[in-house]
Design an enzyme around this catalytic site. Structure first.
Site, PDB file in Angstrom:
ATOM      1  N   ARG A  94       0.804  -1.126   0.089  1.00 17.98           N
ATOM      2  CA  ARG A  94      -0.013  -0.107  -0.031  1.00 17.98           C
ATOM      3  C   ARG A  94       0.695   1.261   0.029  1.00 17.98           C
ATOM      4  O   ARG A  94       0.496   2.239  -0.800  1.00 17.98           O
ATOM      5  CB  ARG A  94      -0.819  -0.074   1.105  1.00 17.98           C
ATOM      6  CG  ARG A  94      -1.773   1.174   1.355  1.00 17.98           C
ATOM      7  CD  ARG A  94      -2.677   1.738  -0.125  1.00 17.98           C
ATOM      8  NE  ARG A  94      -3.226   0.485  -0.639  1.00 17.98           N
ATOM      9  CZ  ARG A  94      -3.619   0.703  -1.928  1.00 17.98           C
ATOM     10  NH1 ARG A  94      -3.220   1.595  -2.668  1.00 17.98           N
ATOM     11  NH2 ARG A  94      -4.262  -0.464  -2.543  1.00 17.98           N
ATOM     12  N   LYS A 129       2.687  24.599  -2.926  1.00 17.31           N
ATOM     13  CA  LYS A 129       1.287  24.110  -2.607  1.00 17.31           C
ATOM     14  C   LYS A 129       1.462  22.542  -2.692  1.00 17.31           C
ATOM     15  O   LYS A 129       0.950  21.843  -3.908  1.00 17.31           O
ATOM     16  CB  LYS A 129       0.277  24.613  -3.576  1.00 17.31           C
ATOM     17  CG  LYS A 129       0.083  26.178  -3.423  1.00 17.31           C
ATOM     18  CD  LYS A 129      -0.804  26.614  -4.599  1.00 17.31           C
ATOM     19  CE  LYS A 129      -0.822  27.969  -4.421  1.00 17.31           C
ATOM     20  NZ  LYS A 129      -1.609  28.672  -5.435  1.00 17.31           N
ATOM     21  N   LYS A 161       6.269  38.206  -1.439  1.00 21.84           N
ATOM     22  CA  LYS A 161       5.045  38.257  -2.003  1.00 21.84           C
ATOM     23  C   LYS A 161       4.216  39.387  -1.684  1.00 21.84           C
ATOM     24  O   LYS A 161       4.791  40.189  -0.929  1.00 21.84           O
ATOM     25  CB  LYS A 161       4.383  36.916  -1.571  1.00 21.84           C
ATOM     26  CG  LYS A 161       4.952  35.560  -2.421  1.00 21.84           C
ATOM     27  CD  LYS A 161       4.524  34.301  -2.105  1.00 21.84           C
ATOM     28  CE  LYS A 161       2.997  34.231  -2.372  1.00 21.84           C
ATOM     29  NZ  LYS A 161       2.801  34.115  -3.956  1.00 21.84           N
ATOM     30  N   GLU A 194       6.990  39.670  -5.855  1.00 24.19           N
ATOM     31  CA  GLU A 194       5.620  39.633  -6.856  1.00 24.19           C
ATOM     32  C   GLU A 194       5.282  41.083  -7.017  1.00 24.19           C
ATOM     33  O   GLU A 194       5.346  41.997  -6.387  1.00 24.19           O
ATOM     34  CB  GLU A 194       4.615  38.977  -5.683  1.00 24.19           C
ATOM     35  CG  GLU A 194       3.458  38.650  -6.544  1.00 24.19           C
ATOM     36  CD  GLU A 194       2.549  38.122  -5.602  1.00 24.19           C
ATOM     37  OE1 GLU A 194       1.394  38.651  -5.276  1.00 24.19           O
ATOM     38  OE2 GLU A 194       2.543  37.202  -4.984  1.00 24.19           O
ATOM     39  N   ASP A 216       1.882  38.457 -11.400  1.00 20.50           N
ATOM     40  CA  ASP A 216       0.574  37.686 -10.556  1.00 20.50           C
ATOM     41  C   ASP A 216      -0.446  38.042 -11.199  1.00 20.50           C
ATOM     42  O   ASP A 216      -0.913  39.335 -11.141  1.00 20.50           O
ATOM     43  CB  ASP A 216       0.614  37.669  -9.086  1.00 20.50           C
ATOM     44  CG  ASP A 216       0.009  36.588  -8.425  1.00 20.50           C
ATOM     45  OD1 ASP A 216       0.002  35.639  -8.985  1.00 20.50           O
ATOM     46  OD2 ASP A 216      -0.848  36.889  -7.374  1.00 20.50           O
TER      47      ASP A 216
END
Length: 279
Positions: A94, A129, A161, A194, A216
């Protein structure tokens, strides 16, 4: 976390006090053979990790790979064959499948994006992410699909950012303080900043002191304008709202990188199975 530490923790989570299904039904000295069957076409990934999982449980296992990580595979093919204690096979089954299915799904989706813009110089980037504690393997799968890794974490690149900029008091202040910090602490890290508007881009250009400019949530037309302003002085990265349906529109602007978080967090696991091979 090392690969060995990950395997140990993952097996501890799954096996716990014991694989009682196997202990109850399979003799302790039983030997067996199993094959990894491909049930869905795509890019296979995680074969090396699967072998490490089996060898963690049984160092002398016989592991025969018929495919290698990053290969394109078709339904019905066999990725590898493993000969070992039956208890080893059933304990590793598994965890090996979970890792390979996840990694293969990411590699396959990444390759779809890479293939879509193959006629342009832009490269596909991943993001942070990712699944906690599985990031290294997910980013490895991106490479197998033909993508490029962005920073691994918060420690290997400066990325200013929107929240950093807003908390700091503006783009100029954020860039200046960052460069002062790196110099004071003798750190050699690249700086990406950014931007959210064309005016932001002009402010960065006036300020300098960065390596890459992130653009962005720009439309393709805005992106093209920004790239002309930057004029090749810094690397460029497009981010936000980019999908397979519109990625070519972004790639043709001449941007260097296109970051797509979806290649990891929207990837669907590939269908694989580990089956006993009876003789």
């Amino acid at each position: 976390m090392t690969t060995t530490e990950f395997i140990a923790a993952a097996l501890s989570e799954d096996v716990g006090a014991g694989d009682f299904s196997s202990l109850a039904s399979i003799d302790a000295d039983a030997r067996g053979l199993a094959v990894l069957k491909i049930k869905e076409a795509g890019i296979i990934a995680g074969i090396t990790l699967a072998e490490e999982i089996f060898r963690f449980l049984e160092p002398d296992v016989t592991f025969t790979a018929f495919k290698k990580d990053g290969d394109r595979v078709a339904v019905g093919e066999v990725a590898f064959e493993v000969a070992a204690s039956v208890h080893t096979i059933l304990k590793a089954e598994r965890l090996s499948l979970n890792c390979m299915q996840r990694m293969s799904g990411i590699a396959t989706l990444t390759n779809e994006y890479v293939t879509a813009i193959k006629d342009y110089p832009a490269r596909i980037l991943d993001t942070r992410k990712t699944t906690p504690l599985f990031r290294a393997f997910e980013k490895e799968a991106v490479l197998m699909g033909g993508g490029v890794n962005h920073r691994m974490g918060l420690y290997d690149m400066i990325m200013l950012k929107d929240n950093h900029i807003d908390f700091c008091g503006g783009i100029e202040m954020a860039i200046a303080k960052t460069n002062d910090y790196l110099k004071a602490n003798n750190l050699d890290l690249k700086i990406e900043v950014e931007t959210r508007t064309i005016d932001d881009v002009k402010r960065v250009m006036a300020c300098g002191g960065v390596h890459r400019i992130m653009l962005d949530n720009y439309s393709p037309a805005q992106l093209e304008e920004a790239i002309q302003i930057i004029g090749g002085k810094y690397e460029t990265e497009a981010s936000g709202g980019i999908q397979l349906s519109n990625i070519v529109d972004y790639a043709r602007t001449g941007v260097d990188y296109i970051s797509v978080g979806a290649i990891i967090h929207h990837a669907v696991s590939m269908d694989l199975s580990l089956k006993a091979k009876t003789v």
